[in-house]
Write a protein that holds these residues in place. Structure first.
Motif, PDB file in Angstrom:
ATOM      1  N   LYS A  80     -26.801   0.307  27.087  1.00 56.38           N
ATOM      2  CA  LYS A  80     -26.148   1.520  26.557  1.00 56.38           C
ATOM      3  C   LYS A  80     -25.777   1.369  25.092  1.00 56.38           C
ATOM      4  N   ASN A  81     -25.448   0.143  24.711  1.00 59.64           N
ATOM      5  CA  ASN A  81     -24.889  -0.079  23.375  1.00 59.64           C
ATOM      6  C   ASN A  81     -25.006  -1.566  23.024  1.00 59.64           C
ATOM      7  N   VAL A  82     -24.474  -1.916  21.891  1.00 62.60           N
ATOM      8  CA  VAL A  82     -24.568  -3.311  21.423  1.00 62.60           C
ATOM      9  C   VAL A  82     -23.779  -4.239  22.346  1.00 62.60           C
ATOM     10  N   SER A 158     -23.305  -8.344   8.329  1.00 65.63           N
ATOM     11  CA  SER A 158     -21.964  -8.310   8.912  1.00 65.63           C
ATOM     12  C   SER A 158     -21.387  -6.900   8.921  1.00 65.63           C
ATOM     13  N   PHE A 159     -20.446  -6.703   9.829  1.00 66.59           N
ATOM     14  CA  PHE A 159     -19.754  -5.414   9.916  1.00 66.59           C
ATOM     15  C   PHE A 159     -19.044  -5.150   8.588  1.00 66.59           C
ATOM     16  N   ALA A 160     -18.297  -6.110   8.114  1.00 66.64           N
ATOM     17  CA  ALA A 160     -17.632  -6.010   6.814  1.00 66.64           C
ATOM     18  C   ALA A 160     -17.572  -7.425   6.226  1.00 66.64           C
ATOM     19  N   ALA A 185     -27.413  -6.981  15.783  1.00 68.68           N
ATOM     20  CA  ALA A 185     -28.249  -6.386  14.726  1.00 68.68           C
ATOM     21  C   ALA A 185     -27.926  -4.913  14.528  1.00 68.68           C
ATOM     22  N   ALA A 186     -26.699  -4.503  14.914  1.00 71.05           N
ATOM     23  CA  ALA A 186     -26.327  -3.084  14.808  1.00 71.05           C
ATOM     24  C   ALA A 186     -26.555  -2.561  13.396  1.00 71.05           C
ATOM     25  N   GLN A 187     -26.230  -3.387  12.406  1.00 69.95           N
ATOM     26  CA  GLN A 187     -26.260  -2.890  11.036  1.00 69.95           C
ATOM     27  C   GLN A 187     -27.633  -2.975  10.375  1.00 69.95           C
TER      28      GLN A 187
END
Ligand SMILES: Cc1ncc(COP(=O)(O)O)c(C=O)c1O
Length: 395
Positions: A80-82, A158-160, A185-187
């Motif tokens: 469904k998601n990461v 990275s996310f941030a 690897a969302a970003q």
């Protein structure tokens, strides 16, 4: 549909209304994907759906994702998601009390932190490393590996503050030491060329609403065949067992064998709707070639970073270098939170840009501009002009 990257924005109606630099939150939906979704919903509404065709779409998307990641079809599972992809791996390893894993939580999205913290109740030690210059310090992370280390978890980007991780070095070190490299690897997915084979990645989780320009509610897990075949999924499901050509509703003989590779992580029916858009979009991206898309997006991020630095703005990481992905962040991390910052100057710049229909976000206190194939040099120059105007006002 265009095949010229500089004209890709024509396939995305939202670019007529916004200077959109927010793929890190979610990507723009292209018009052709919307059209495919409408046709799909019409079929459903008119009771004209064909379940076999639904499964064909799923298998096509599985193949396209595999190609996208330089993997094999059986190394892709749907989620469904990461979080679900990362959790599937975390829950399937035969952890022994005293094992450990390594993670750098300060720069990760919570999706890549909590699934690991959950293992503490099984006696797993979480070895946290602190970021250095906004990235995972590869040498330190490798130095923390010992004979009880099972996993190193990190992000491609990275996310941030949105910097690239040196995966080539990490991957080689992890593989040589028998440690699983598990990657969020969302970003990066859909924007950068995530090559799981070249980078020695063992498992990778992502979703379709950001760089893959599709819907929420569909994610996927890549798991290297050799690794997946050793993992015992937390959930045993009909789709996760190999019953040959039997229909998905057949019961089988209860003498089951787990499906080969990552397919053992598939559960029940899929998000067929999201798959319709993913099918069209993955084909579209492949038409440009992922390396070309990465080059294009990096060209824009470098132009934006240099321009903001020339205006005297505190661009994270300074001059463009190997750390810079398609994301440019400005300000000091951790001053403030989600969609706002306690740095009044940065908040003022953000407000000035949004008042002029620029879409960006604030994460962990930094302004985040994120670029994709629908952005153009004109977009970048518009943001730079607006920032210059704001700067002249002397806020
Ligand atoms: C790096 C990263 N990981 C994970 C997620 C989201 O995780 P999930 O799809 O499980 O909600 C995001 C969303 O912003 C993200 O940026």
């Amino acid at each position: 549909m265009t095949t010229d990257l500089t004209q890709a924005h024509r396939d995305f109606p939202a670019t007529e209304r916004w200077t959109y630099m927010d793929v890190s939150a979610r990507g723009l939906l292209p018009r052709f994907a919307r059209d495919a979704l409408v046709a799909h919903l019409d079929e459903r509404m008119n009771a004209e759906l064909d379940k076999h065709a639904y499964f064909d779409t799923i298998e096509r998307v599985r193949g396209r994702l595999a190609q996208h990641l330089h993997a094999a079809r059986d190394e892709i599972a749907f989620t469904k998601n990461v979080t679900e992809g990362l959790a599937a791996v975390a829950a399937s390893i035969d952890w022994r009390s005293g094992d450990n894993l390594i993670v750098c939580p300060e720069i990760e999205h919570p999706a890549n932190v909590y699934v690991w913290l959950n293992l503490q109740r099984r006696g797993v030690e979480i070895r946290m490393v602190a970021p250095r210059a906004g990235t995972l310090p590869v040498d330190e992370a490798i130095a923390r590996i010992d004979e009880r280390t099972r996993v190193l978890a990190c992000a491609t980007v990275s996310f941030a503050p949105g910097f690239r991780t040196d995966l080539a070095a990490l991957g080689a070190a992890c593989r040589a030491r028998g440690v699983l490299l598990v990657v969020d690897a969302a970003q990066s997915v859909g924007v950068l060329d995530d090559d799981v084979a070249a980078l020695n990645i063992d498992a990778l989780a992502a979703s379709t609403q950001k760089g893959l320009l599709g819907l929420y509610g569909m994610g996927f897990l890549y798991c290297r065949r050799e690794v997946a075949d050793r993992l015992q999924p937390a959930y045993l499901s009909r789709f996760g067992v190999d019953l040959g050509d039997a229909s998905e509703a057949d019961l089988g003989s209860f003498e089951y064998r787990l499906a080969g590779g990552a397919r053992r992580f598939d559960l029940g029916n899929y998000n067929f709707t999201a798959a319709v858009s993913a099918d069209a979009i993955l084909g579209y991206l492949a038409g440009f070639g992922q390396q070309a898309i990465e080059r294009y997006a990096l060209g824009l991020s470098h132009r934006l970073a240099r321009g903001l630095i020339a205006l005297g703005l505190p661009v994270s990481g300074g001059e463009p270098g190997p750390h810079l992905a398609h994301i440019v962040t400005v300000g000091e991390m951790s001053q403030g939170g989600h969609d706002s910052t306690s740095d009044a100057r940065m908040q003022s710049l953000h407000d000035h840009l949004t008042a002029h229909r620029v879409k960006l976000s604030i994460r962990r206190g930094v302004l985040r501009f994120s670029l994709h194939l629908y952005n153009t040099e004109r977009d970048v120059d518009r943001v730079l002009d607006l920032a210059a105007e704001w700067s002249r006002r002397g806020v």
